[in-house]
Design an enzyme around this catalytic site. Structure first.
Site, PDB file in Angstrom:
ATOM      1  N   GLY A  45       5.348  -0.790   5.068  1.00 35.55           N
ATOM      2  CA  GLY A  45       5.374  -2.071   4.502  1.00 35.55           C
ATOM      3  C   GLY A  45       6.410  -2.190   3.158  1.00 35.55           C
ATOM      4  N   GLN A  50      10.759  -4.490  -4.179  1.00 38.79           N
ATOM      5  CA  GLN A  50      11.175  -3.323  -3.902  1.00 38.79           C
ATOM      6  C   GLN A  50      12.697  -3.358  -3.466  1.00 38.79           C
ATOM      7  OE1 GLN A  50       7.529  -2.110  -1.232  1.00 38.79           O
ATOM      8  NE2 GLN A  50       8.294  -0.159  -2.088  1.00 38.79           N
ATOM      9  N   CYS A  98       5.087   5.702  -1.226  1.00 42.16           N
ATOM     10  CA  CYS A  98       5.911   4.463  -1.292  1.00 42.16           C
ATOM     11  C   CYS A  98       7.348   4.392  -1.631  1.00 42.16           C
ATOM     12  CB  CYS A  98       5.292   3.978  -2.922  1.00 42.16           C
ATOM     13  SG  CYS A  98       6.103   2.417  -3.413  1.00 42.16           S
ATOM     14  N   LEU A  99       8.024   3.735  -0.971  1.00 40.49           N
ATOM     15  CA  LEU A  99       9.561   3.779  -0.812  1.00 40.49           C
ATOM     16  C   LEU A  99      10.025   3.830  -2.020  1.00 40.49           C
ATOM     17  CD1 LEU A  99      10.079   1.665   2.355  1.00 40.49           C
ATOM     18  CD2 LEU A  99      10.081   4.288   2.220  1.00 40.49           C
ATOM     19  N   GLU A 141       1.014  -3.252  -0.889  1.00 46.50           N
ATOM     20  CA  GLU A 141       1.960  -4.017  -0.901  1.00 46.50           C
ATOM     21  C   GLU A 141       1.870  -5.327  -2.079  1.00 46.50           C
ATOM     22  OE1 GLU A 141       4.783  -3.213  -0.072  1.00 46.50           O
ATOM     23  OE2 GLU A 141       4.095  -1.553   1.285  1.00 46.50           O
ATOM     24  N   HIS A 144       2.476  -4.593  -5.700  1.00 52.32           N
ATOM     25  CA  HIS A 144       3.973  -4.721  -5.889  1.00 52.32           C
ATOM     26  C   HIS A 144       4.307  -5.941  -6.493  1.00 52.32           C
ATOM     27  CE1 HIS A 144       5.810  -0.816  -4.960  1.00 52.32           C
ATOM     28  NE2 HIS A 144       5.305  -0.826  -3.835  1.00 52.32           N
TER      29      HIS A 144
END
Length: 185
Positions: A45, A50, A98-99, A141, A144
């Site tokens: 996701g 991001q 999480c990226l 997501e 975010h």
């Protein structure tokens, strides 16, 4: 085009995102870039904040996780202007990453069921219920878009335990296999 993922410390991750209008210029290109960026980083996701774009948009492609959950085999979607209408069920714990928080994984509690109202990339309206892993990815997501990171949901003791890792990310002292954008670096 692969875009850099903004990481912990970047103010973009803490802003509340804005609604997307159906005439948003370059939307289809942005969505394509987000998928390419997510695949390059091996994520499931990615929310627009991001990559430093504070609009209410996130994408999901959880097909890589389908060996654990066969319902994910076709779970690739674009969510624009999502709104969680309802959450229910007993909270359950799952290990999240999480990226934007490279090399940090922690157990997070979330409700197992949600009802979500959103539009897709063609601005078709939907109201759907999701459960299990699908609901969890959406909730992650969705957070975010409201400037919330999964580490915000941790108990104070856990937060203290990862404080040094977060500080290292903030200072640009972390290695990733994908392009990232540090704040003030």
């Amino acid at each position: 085009m692969i875009r850099p993922v903004v990481v912990y410390g970047n103010p973009s991750l803490r802003k509340k995102s804005e609604l997307v209008q159906n005439n948003y210029e370059g939307l289809q290109t942005l969505i394509a870039d987000m998928f390419e960026t997510m695949y390059n980083a091996e994520g499931v996701g990615l929310a627009a904040p991001q990559i430093g774009v504070n609009i209410n948009l996130f994408i999901i492609d959880a097909r890589e996780m389908d060996e654990n959950d066969p319902t994910l085999v076709d779970f690739k979607k674009v969510f624009i202007n999502p709104e969680i209408v309802e959450e229910w069920g007993d909270e359950w714990t799952f290990n999240e990453g999480c990226l934007s928080l490279p090399n940090i994984r922690e157990d997070v509690k979330r409700r197992p069921n949600i009802k979500l109202r959103y539009v897709d990339e063609n601005f078709n309206q939907f109201e759907e219920s999701f459960d299990g892993i699908k609901a969890r990815i959406i909730q992650h997501e969705y957070d975010h878009l409201n400037g919330v990171l999964f580490v915000d949901k941790l108990a104070m003791l856990k937060k203290r335990m990862i404080k040094n890792k977060l500080g290292a990310i903030e200072k640009g002292q972390v290695e990733t296999e994908y392009r990232v954008k540090f704040y003030n670096h």
